[in-house]
Design a protein around this motif. Structure first.
Motif, PDB file in Angstrom:
ATOM      1  N   GLN A   1       0.844  -1.187   0.000  1.00  0.00           N
ATOM      2  CA  GLN A   1       0.000   0.000   0.000  1.00  0.00           C
ATOM      3  C   GLN A   1       0.881   1.239   0.000  1.00  0.00           C
ATOM      4  O   GLN A   1       1.949   1.246   0.598  1.00  0.00           O
ATOM      5  N   TYR A   2       0.407   2.245  -0.683  1.00  0.00           N
ATOM      6  CA  TYR A   2       1.112   3.525  -0.710  1.00  0.00           C
ATOM      7  C   TYR A   2       0.438   4.468   0.279  1.00  0.00           C
ATOM      8  O   TYR A   2      -0.779   4.619   0.276  1.00  0.00           O
ATOM      9  N   PHE A   3       1.234   5.082   1.142  1.00  0.00           N
ATOM     10  CA  PHE A   3       0.736   6.057   2.105  1.00  0.00           C
ATOM     11  C   PHE A   3       1.442   7.380   1.832  1.00  0.00           C
ATOM     12  O   PHE A   3       2.651   7.487   2.033  1.00  0.00           O
ATOM     13  N   PRO A   4       0.696   8.379   1.373  1.00  0.00           N
ATOM     14  CA  PRO A   4       1.338   9.655   1.057  1.00  0.00           C
ATOM     15  C   PRO A   4       1.841  10.420   2.286  1.00  0.00           C
ATOM     16  O   PRO A   4       2.636  11.337   2.155  1.00  0.00           O
ATOM     17  N   SER A   5       1.407  10.026   3.457  1.00  0.00           N
ATOM     18  CA  SER A   5       1.864  10.745   4.655  1.00  0.00           C
ATOM     19  C   SER A   5       2.020   9.773   5.827  1.00  0.00           C
ATOM     20  O   SER A   5       1.383   8.716   5.868  1.00  0.00           O
ATOM     21  N   LEU A   6       2.863  10.155   6.760  1.00  0.00           N
ATOM     22  CA  LEU A   6       3.077   9.341   7.959  1.00  0.00           C
ATOM     23  C   LEU A   6       1.784   9.209   8.764  1.00  0.00           C
ATOM     24  O   LEU A   6       1.509   8.153   9.328  1.00  0.00           O
ATOM     25  N   SER A   7       0.981  10.246   8.787  1.00  0.00           N
ATOM     26  CA  SER A   7      -0.267  10.179   9.560  1.00  0.00           C
ATOM     27  C   SER A   7      -1.195   9.085   9.030  1.00  0.00           C
ATOM     28  O   SER A   7      -1.917   8.453   9.800  1.00  0.00           O
ATOM     29  N   GLN A   8      -1.146   8.814   7.734  1.00  0.00           N
ATOM     30  CA  GLN A   8      -1.977   7.744   7.182  1.00  0.00           C
ATOM     31  C   GLN A   8      -1.438   6.367   7.585  1.00  0.00           C
ATOM     32  O   GLN A   8      -2.213   5.436   7.801  1.00  0.00           O
ATOM     33  N   VAL A   9      -0.136   6.240   7.696  1.00  0.00           N
ATOM     34  CA  VAL A   9       0.456   4.989   8.184  1.00  0.00           C
ATOM     35  C   VAL A   9       0.008   4.757   9.626  1.00  0.00           C
ATOM     36  O   VAL A   9      -0.430   3.662   9.993  1.00  0.00           O
ATOM     37  N   ILE A  10       0.113   5.788  10.429  1.00  0.00           N
ATOM     38  CA  ILE A  10      -0.275   5.699  11.839  1.00  0.00           C
ATOM     39  C   ILE A  10      -1.749   5.345  11.960  1.00  0.00           C
ATOM     40  O   ILE A  10      -2.127   4.473  12.753  1.00  0.00           O
ATOM     41  N   ASP A  11      -2.596   5.988  11.170  1.00  0.00           N
ATOM     42  CA  ASP A  11      -4.036   5.697  11.202  1.00  0.00           C
ATOM     43  C   ASP A  11      -4.308   4.233  10.849  1.00  0.00           C
ATOM     44  O   ASP A  11      -5.135   3.576  11.491  1.00  0.00           O
ATOM     45  N   SER A  12      -3.624   3.731   9.838  1.00  0.00           N
ATOM     46  CA  SER A  12      -3.824   2.342   9.427  1.00  0.00           C
ATOM     47  C   SER A  12      -3.440   1.373  10.548  1.00  0.00           C
ATOM     48  O   SER A  12      -4.177   0.429  10.848  1.00  0.00           O
ATOM     49  N   ILE A  13      -2.302   1.619  11.179  1.00  0.00           N
ATOM     50  CA  ILE A  13      -1.857   0.755  12.274  1.00  0.00           C
ATOM     51  C   ILE A  13      -2.791   0.875  13.474  1.00  0.00           C
ATOM     52  O   ILE A  13      -3.165  -0.130  14.083  1.00  0.00           O
ATOM     53  N   GLU A  14      -3.191   2.087  13.818  1.00  0.00           N
ATOM     54  CA  GLU A  14      -4.097   2.267  14.963  1.00  0.00           C
ATOM     55  C   GLU A  14      -5.441   1.595  14.723  1.00  0.00           C
ATOM     56  O   GLU A  14      -6.028   1.046  15.651  1.00  0.00           O
ATOM     57  N   ASN A  15      -5.925   1.623  13.502  1.00  0.00           N
ATOM     58  CA  ASN A  15      -7.186   0.925  13.190  1.00  0.00           C
ATOM     59  C   ASN A  15      -7.038  -0.578  13.398  1.00  0.00           C
ATOM     60  O   ASN A  15      -7.945  -1.231  13.920  1.00  0.00           O
ATOM     61  N   GLU A  16      -5.901  -1.116  13.003  1.00  0.00           N
ATOM     62  CA  GLU A  16      -5.662  -2.549  13.218  1.00  0.00           C
ATOM     63  C   GLU A  16      -5.568  -2.856  14.708  1.00  0.00           C
ATOM     64  O   GLU A  16      -6.176  -3.805  15.200  1.00  0.00           O
ATOM     65  N   PHE A  17      -4.818  -2.063  15.439  1.00  0.00           N
ATOM     66  CA  PHE A  17      -4.658  -2.298  16.877  1.00  0.00           C
ATOM     67  C   PHE A  17      -5.976  -2.116  17.630  1.00  0.00           C
ATOM     68  O   PHE A  17      -6.189  -2.752  18.657  1.00  0.00           O
TER      69      PHE A  17
END
Length: 88
Positions: free
Chosen positions: A55-71
């Motif tokens: 997956q491509y994440f244009p920003s670090l905040s989107q990476v964080i959001d994706s991980i937090e949703n999983e957690f």
């Protein structure tokens, strides 16, 4: 306490404190390069596969959001976490 062999776990900054408290506190280190003994490594591996892989994440905040949703799905004990964290 059992910890991995990360360099900062051997840090000189807290060495005097560790020596002062040797009767009450000790660090036991896992062997180098032994992710199979460190359950969090399995959790991170699954997390990367489920929410970051290919997956491509244009920003670090989107990476964080994706991980937090999983957690967020793992906030309560469940079978997946039990299996991942079991030492066999």
């Amino acid at each position: 306490m059992i910890t991995d062999n990360a360099k900062y776990h051997h840090g000189r900054l807290h060495k005097p404190w560790r020596e002062q408290h040797t009767l009450d506190f000790a660090l036991d280190y896992l062997p180098p390069y032994s992710p199979e003994l460190n359950p969090i490594e399995r959790v991170w591996k699954l997390t990367r596969r489920l929410c970051l892989h290919n997956q491509y994440f244009p920003s670090l905040s989107q990476v964080i959001d994706s991980i937090e949703n999983e957690f967020q799905q793992w906030t309560h004990p469940n079978e997946i976490l039990r299996r991942l964290c079991a030492l066999t």
